[in-house]
Design a protein around this motif. Structure first.
Motif, short mmCIF file in Angstrom:
data_model
loop_
_atom_site.label_atom_id
_atom_site.label_comp_id
_atom_site.label_asym_id
_atom_site.label_seq_id
_atom_site.Cartn_x
_atom_site.Cartn_y
_atom_site.Cartn_z
N GLU A 76 -9.35 -5.17 -8.31
CA GLU A 76 -9.89 -5.19 -6.94
C GLU A 76 -8.78 -5.40 -5.92
O GLU A 76 -8.84 -4.87 -4.82
CB GLU A 76 -10.95 -6.28 -6.81
CG GLU A 76 -12.25 -5.94 -7.52
CD GLU A 76 -13.28 -7.05 -7.43
OE1 GLU A 76 -13.07 -8.00 -6.65
OE2 GLU A 76 -14.29 -6.95 -8.14
N ASP A 77 -7.76 -6.16 -6.29
CA ASP A 77 -6.62 -6.36 -5.40
C ASP A 77 -5.86 -5.06 -5.18
O ASP A 77 -5.21 -4.88 -4.16
CB ASP A 77 -5.66 -7.42 -5.95
CG ASP A 77 -6.26 -8.82 -5.91
OD1 ASP A 77 -7.22 -9.02 -5.14
OD2 ASP A 77 -5.76 -9.70 -6.63
N LEU A 78 -5.93 -4.17 -6.14
CA LEU A 78 -5.20 -2.91 -6.03
C LEU A 78 -5.94 -1.86 -5.21
O LEU A 78 -5.41 -0.78 -4.96
CB LEU A 78 -4.92 -2.35 -7.43
CG LEU A 78 -3.98 -3.20 -8.28
CD1 LEU A 78 -3.86 -2.61 -9.67
CD2 LEU A 78 -2.62 -3.33 -7.64
N ASN A 79 -7.15 -2.16 -4.76
CA ASN A 79 -7.90 -1.21 -3.96
C ASN A 79 -7.21 -0.91 -2.63
O ASN A 79 -7.44 0.14 -2.03
CB ASN A 79 -9.32 -1.72 -3.70
CG ASN A 79 -10.17 -1.66 -4.95
OD1 ASN A 79 -9.88 -0.94 -5.88
ND2 ASN A 79 -11.23 -2.46 -4.97
N ALA A 80 -6.37 -1.80 -2.15
CA ALA A 80 -5.70 -1.61 -0.87
C ALA A 80 -4.40 -0.82 -0.99
O ALA A 80 -3.74 -0.54 0.01
CB ALA A 80 -5.40 -2.97 -0.23
N VAL A 81 -4.01 -0.43 -2.19
CA VAL A 81 -2.75 0.29 -2.39
C VAL A 81 -2.68 1.59 -1.59
O VAL A 81 -1.64 1.90 -1.01
CB VAL A 81 -2.49 0.52 -3.89
CG1 VAL A 81 -1.33 1.47 -4.12
CG2 VAL A 81 -2.22 -0.80 -4.59
N THR A 113 -0.26 4.74 4.35
CA THR A 113 -0.45 4.81 5.80
C THR A 113 0.53 3.87 6.49
O THR A 113 1.14 4.23 7.50
CB THR A 113 -1.90 4.42 6.16
OG1 THR A 113 -2.78 5.24 5.42
CG2 THR A 113 -2.16 4.55 7.63
N THR A 114 0.69 2.68 5.94
CA THR A 114 1.61 1.71 6.53
C THR A 114 3.04 2.23 6.47
O THR A 114 3.81 2.09 7.43
CB THR A 114 1.51 0.37 5.77
OG1 THR A 114 0.16 -0.07 5.80
CG2 THR A 114 2.41 -0.68 6.36
N LEU A 160 -3.66 2.19 1.25
CA LEU A 160 -3.32 1.84 2.64
C LEU A 160 -1.82 1.67 2.82
O LEU A 160 -1.31 1.79 3.94
CB LEU A 160 -4.06 0.57 3.07
CG LEU A 160 -5.58 0.68 3.15
CD1 LEU A 160 -6.18 -0.68 3.47
CD2 LEU A 160 -5.99 1.70 4.18
N LEU A 161 -1.10 1.39 1.74
CA LEU A 161 0.35 1.24 1.84
C LEU A 161 1.01 2.54 2.27
O LEU A 161 2.03 2.53 2.97
CB LEU A 161 0.94 0.76 0.51
CG LEU A 161 0.57 -0.66 0.10
CD1 LEU A 161 1.13 -0.95 -1.28
CD2 LEU A 161 1.10 -1.66 1.10
#
Length: 85
Positions: free
Chosen positions: A49-54, A59-60, A56-57
């Motif tokens: 679940e922590d890797l769901n934001a990958v 885009t960043t 977005l990296l």
């Protein structure tokens, strides 16, 4: 025939309890694996679940590149202004 009975008795009275004792130890160890596997699965789920934001990296990273390019352009403009003064 008598030796055969003695052998059978030794087998039942000595070897069989040792085998049962060892098998109980193996069964106990096998039963301990299930809770450990459940704990590992729970932690792995939380980690995924922590890797769901990958995504977005990316885009960043693109935004950071654009910001650095813009800042570099301002730096070039300042060099021209200072040289002209």
């Amino acid at each position: 025939m008598t030796l055969e009975w003695i052998g059978d008795a030794v087998l039942l009275l000595v070897v069989l309890p040792i085998v049962v004792y060892l098998l109980r130890g193996v069964l106990r160890a096998a039963l301990c694996i299930v809770p450990s596997a459940r704990q590992i699965a729970t932690v792995a789920n939380a980690g995924s679940e922590d890797l769901n934001a990958v995504p977005l990296l990316l885009t960043t990273q693109d935004q950071a590149t654009k910001t650095i390019e813009t800042a570099a352009d301002y730096g070039g403009s300042l060099d021209r202004i200072i040289d002209d003064a």
